[in-house]
Design an enzyme around this catalytic site. Structure first.
Site, PDB file in Angstrom:
ATOM      1  N   SER A  14       0.841  -1.197   0.000  1.00 42.74           N
ATOM      2  CA  SER A  14       0.000   0.000   0.000  1.00 42.74           C
ATOM      3  C   SER A  14       0.874   1.244   0.000  1.00 42.74           C
ATOM      4  O   SER A  14       1.660   1.461   0.930  1.00 42.74           O
ATOM      5  CB  SER A  14      -0.888   0.021   1.244  1.00 42.74           C
ATOM      6  OG  SER A  14      -1.414   1.325   1.391  1.00 42.74           O
ATOM      7  N   HIS A  56      -1.323  -1.196  -4.179  1.00 41.08           N
ATOM      8  CA  HIS A  56      -2.602  -0.883  -3.530  1.00 41.08           C
ATOM      9  C   HIS A  56      -2.649   0.630  -3.263  1.00 41.08           C
ATOM     10  O   HIS A  56      -1.785   1.165  -2.564  1.00 41.08           O
ATOM     11  CB  HIS A  56      -2.677  -1.685  -2.232  1.00 41.08           C
ATOM     12  CG  HIS A  56      -3.958  -1.578  -1.487  1.00 41.08           C
ATOM     13  ND1 HIS A  56      -5.082  -2.317  -1.811  1.00 41.08           N
ATOM     14  CD2 HIS A  56      -4.303  -0.819  -0.412  1.00 41.08           C
ATOM     15  CE1 HIS A  56      -6.065  -2.023  -0.956  1.00 41.08           C
ATOM     16  NE2 HIS A  56      -5.614  -1.117  -0.108  1.00 41.08           N
ATOM     17  N   ASP A 105      -4.588   3.584  -1.631  1.00 36.94           N
ATOM     18  CA  ASP A 105      -5.613   3.895  -0.629  1.00 36.94           C
ATOM     19  C   ASP A 105      -6.142   5.304  -0.820  1.00 36.94           C
ATOM     20  O   ASP A 105      -5.472   6.281  -0.512  1.00 36.94           O
ATOM     21  CB  ASP A 105      -5.024   3.742   0.774  1.00 36.94           C
ATOM     22  CG  ASP A 105      -4.969   2.295   1.207  1.00 36.94           C
ATOM     23  OD1 ASP A 105      -5.992   1.594   1.064  1.00 36.94           O
ATOM     24  OD2 ASP A 105      -3.911   1.855   1.692  1.00 36.94           O
ATOM     25  N   MET A 157      -8.603   8.141   0.192  1.00 38.98           N
ATOM     26  CA  MET A 157      -9.403   8.559   1.364  1.00 38.98           C
ATOM     27  C   MET A 157      -9.912   9.972   1.147  1.00 38.98           C
ATOM     28  O   MET A 157      -9.169  10.841   0.698  1.00 38.98           O
ATOM     29  CB  MET A 157      -8.537   8.520   2.623  1.00 38.98           C
ATOM     30  CG  MET A 157      -7.915   7.158   2.880  1.00 38.98           C
ATOM     31  SD  MET A 157      -7.084   7.118   4.478  1.00 38.98           S
ATOM     32  CE  MET A 157      -6.401   5.462   4.457  1.00 38.98           C
ATOM     33  N   HIS A 190      -8.365   1.301  -3.899  1.00 40.40           N
ATOM     34  CA  HIS A 190      -9.269   1.022  -2.773  1.00 40.40           C
ATOM     35  C   HIS A 190      -9.935   2.346  -2.395  1.00 40.40           C
ATOM     36  O   HIS A 190      -9.312   3.198  -1.760  1.00 40.40           O
ATOM     37  CB  HIS A 190      -8.430   0.438  -1.623  1.00 40.40           C
ATOM     38  CG  HIS A 190      -9.185   0.267  -0.340  1.00 40.40           C
ATOM     39  ND1 HIS A 190      -8.560   0.123   0.878  1.00 40.40           N
ATOM     40  CD2 HIS A 190     -10.523   0.211  -0.077  1.00 40.40           C
ATOM     41  CE1 HIS A 190      -9.465  -0.009   1.820  1.00 40.40           C
ATOM     42  NE2 HIS A 190     -10.657   0.048   1.277  1.00 40.40           N
ATOM     43  N   MET A 192     -11.980   4.592  -0.318  1.00 42.23           N
ATOM     44  CA  MET A 192     -12.617   4.834   0.985  1.00 42.23           C
ATOM     45  C   MET A 192     -13.273   6.203   0.901  1.00 42.23           C
ATOM     46  O   MET A 192     -12.773   7.191   1.445  1.00 42.23           O
ATOM     47  CB  MET A 192     -11.561   4.761   2.102  1.00 42.23           C
ATOM     48  CG  MET A 192     -11.097   3.341   2.376  1.00 42.23           C
ATOM     49  SD  MET A 192      -9.547   3.269   3.300  1.00 42.23           S
ATOM     50  CE  MET A 192      -8.376   3.368   1.962  1.00 42.23           C
ATOM     51  N   MET A 197     -11.607  -6.088   5.314  1.00 39.58           N
ATOM     52  CA  MET A 197     -10.754  -5.194   6.115  1.00 39.58           C
ATOM     53  C   MET A 197     -10.434  -5.909   7.426  1.00 39.58           C
ATOM     54  O   MET A 197     -11.332  -6.413   8.106  1.00 39.58           O
ATOM     55  CB  MET A 197     -11.482  -3.877   6.448  1.00 39.58           C
ATOM     56  CG  MET A 197     -11.783  -2.951   5.281  1.00 39.58           C
ATOM     57  SD  MET A 197     -10.362  -2.390   4.327  1.00 39.58           S
ATOM     58  CE  MET A 197      -9.291  -1.674   5.579  1.00 39.58           C
ATOM     59  N   GLY A 232      -2.732   3.433   8.284  1.00 43.23           N
ATOM     60  CA  GLY A 232      -1.832   2.293   8.198  1.00 43.23           C
ATOM     61  C   GLY A 232      -1.272   1.991   9.585  1.00 43.23           C
ATOM     62  O   GLY A 232      -1.473   2.762  10.527  1.00 43.23           O
ATOM     63  N   GLY A 233      -0.616   0.873   9.710  1.00 46.40           N
ATOM     64  CA  GLY A 233       0.108   0.570  10.953  1.00 46.40           C
ATOM     65  C   GLY A 233      -0.737   0.088  12.117  1.00 46.40           C
ATOM     66  O   GLY A 233      -0.265   0.065  13.249  1.00 46.40           O
ATOM     67  N   ASP A 271      -6.893  -6.644   4.038  1.00 48.60           N
ATOM     68  CA  ASP A 271      -6.314  -5.302   4.110  1.00 48.60           C
ATOM     69  C   ASP A 271      -6.240  -4.815   5.550  1.00 48.60           C
ATOM     70  O   ASP A 271      -7.259  -4.525   6.168  1.00 48.60           O
ATOM     71  CB  ASP A 271      -7.166  -4.344   3.265  1.00 48.60           C
ATOM     72  CG  ASP A 271      -6.516  -2.979   3.117  1.00 48.60           C
ATOM     73  OD1 ASP A 271      -5.376  -2.802   3.601  1.00 48.60           O
ATOM     74  OD2 ASP A 271      -7.152  -2.090   2.521  1.00 48.60           O
ATOM     75  N   GLY A 272      -5.006  -4.718   6.039  1.00 45.67           N
ATOM     76  CA  GLY A 272      -4.764  -4.114   7.345  1.00 45.67           C
ATOM     77  C   GLY A 272      -4.054  -5.030   8.316  1.00 45.67           C
ATOM     78  O   GLY A 272      -4.502  -6.148   8.594  1.00 45.67           O
ATOM     79  N   GLY A 273      -2.906  -4.583   8.790  1.00 43.53           N
ATOM     80  CA  GLY A 273      -2.200  -5.307   9.845  1.00 43.53           C
ATOM     81  C   GLY A 273      -1.557  -6.612   9.417  1.00 43.53           C
ATOM     82  O   GLY A 273      -1.252  -7.459  10.255  1.00 43.53           O
ATOM     83  N   SER A 325       2.789  -1.030   6.164  1.00 44.70           N
ATOM     84  CA  SER A 325       3.970  -0.901   7.038  1.00 44.70           C
ATOM     85  C   SER A 325       4.939  -2.063   6.877  1.00 44.70           C
ATOM     86  O   SER A 325       6.149  -1.857   6.904  1.00 44.70           O
ATOM     87  CB  SER A 325       3.574  -0.817   8.507  1.00 44.70           C
ATOM     88  OG  SER A 325       2.232  -0.542   8.657  1.00 44.70           O
TER      89      SER A 325
HETATM   90  C1  DX5 Z   1      -6.267   1.261   5.845  1.00 43.02           C
HETATM   91  C2  DX5 Z   1      -5.810   0.968   4.447  1.00 43.02           C
HETATM   92  C3  DX5 Z   1      -4.768  -0.090   4.372  1.00 43.02           C
HETATM   93  C4  DX5 Z   1      -3.480   0.250   5.063  1.00 43.02           C
HETATM   94  C5  DX5 Z   1      -2.690  -0.982   5.292  1.00 43.02           C
HETATM   95  O1  DX5 Z   1      -7.304   2.152   5.796  1.00 43.02           O
HETATM   96  O2  DX5 Z   1      -6.886   0.555   3.648  1.00 43.02           O
HETATM   97  O3  DX5 Z   1      -4.524  -0.432   3.011  1.00 43.02           O
HETATM   98  O4  DX5 Z   1      -2.700   1.128   4.338  1.00 43.02           O
HETATM   99  O5  DX5 Z   1      -1.546  -0.637   6.028  1.00 43.02           O
HETATM  100  P1  DX5 Z   1      -0.897  -1.633   7.055  1.00 43.02           P
HETATM  101  O6  DX5 Z   1      -0.397  -2.796   6.250  1.00 43.02           O
HETATM  102  O7  DX5 Z   1       0.194  -0.833   7.670  1.00 43.02           O
HETATM  103  O8  DX5 Z   1      -1.961  -2.038   8.029  1.00 43.02           O
HETATM  104 ZN    ZN Z   2      -6.477  -0.306   1.623  1.00 46.36          ZN
END
Ligand code: DX5
Ligand code: ZN
Length: 222
Positions: free
Chosen positions: A8, A33, A35, A37, A66, A68, A142, A149-150, A181-183, A204
């Site tokens: 991402s 990816h 993101d 927003m 993606h 959002m 998700m 992120g993170g 997606d995420g963590g 991350s």
């Molecule tokens: C969160 C995003 C994710 C995020 C993932 O809103 O959609 O794509 O960047 O980042 P990590 O891998 O650090 O959780």
């Molecule tokens: Zn994402």
């Protein structure tokens, strides 16, 4: 199924994005990816279609947008014309507008010849998007609440992955892309893959790594 890694660019340095995209190409990543927003569906604002347009000529990797955003239908044109390969939209944003908005948006994405996907937040049952599975090229679960992120992976998502894969198989779509997606980390990637996901977003994990290629490879194979 082979695992695909989708770093991402949310976690990248926006001032050197071109260089970063070239590094990602060499790292063994499969998708980029993006993101998006809007400061309303989620608090931060990142970027719009212009980012995809600018990085498109720099890479052959799949550009995974993606969205959002509160009104995804209004954005499809920009991302499709910018050269996104796949555009995913949130169940929650669509549902707020109308019962049919998600399906209409997915069909709109397809009308541009672009792949489409539906995204569910950690607190939304994956069953809610079963009706649109046949339309989707990818479904996105998700594993953190969107916005940043993170964050830490929410372990309840493991069951949802299994449910999503079993349903995809049951409708004859065993090969459907299921993206998490995420963590995602080198520590939990194996369990996520074993549950049935084949596309792993990693912000991350990839950008904090001193050796992107090694990290991408471990996310795929560890
Ligand atoms: C969160 C995003 C994710 C995020 C993932 O809103 O959609 O794509 O960047 O980042 P990590 O891998 O650090 O959780
Ligand atoms: Zn994402």
């Amino acid at each position: 199924m082979t695992t695909k890694i989708a770093p991402s660019i949310l976690s990248a340095d926006f001032s050197v994005m071109g260089e970063t995209v070239k590094k990602l190409e060499k790292s063994g990543a499969d998708l980029i990816h993006c993101d998006v927003m809007d400061g309303s569906f989620v608090e931060p604002i990142t970027f719009g279609g212009q980012m995809v347009k600018n990085i498109r000529p720099l890479t052959k990797l799949t550009l995974d947008a993606h969205l959002m955003v509160e009104h995804p239908k209004t954005q499809i044109k920009f991302f499709a014309e910018a050269g996104a390969d796949i555009i995913t939209v949130h169940y929650k944003a669509c549902r707020k507008i109308s019962e049919t908005y998600l399906e209409e948006t997915l069909r709109l994405i397809k009308s541009y010849g672009v792949k489409c996907g539906a995204v569910v937040n950690p607190d939304v049952p994956v069953e809610n998007i079963f009706p649109v599975f046949p339309l989707c090229d990818m479904v996105v679960l998700m594993s953190v609440f969107p916005g940043y992120g993170g964050q830490k992976f929410i372990p309840e998502v493991f069951e949802k992955i299994k449910t999503a894969r079993a349903y995809a198989v049951s409708i004859g779509r065993a090969d459907m892309d299921i993206e998490i997606d995420g963590g995602v980390t080198e520590e939990n990637a194996a369990e996520i893959r074993a549950a049935g996901a084949n596309v792993l977003v990693a912000g991350s994990a990839v950008f904090k790594s001193s050796d992107m290629a090694a990290t991408v490879s471990r996310l795929k194979n560890n």
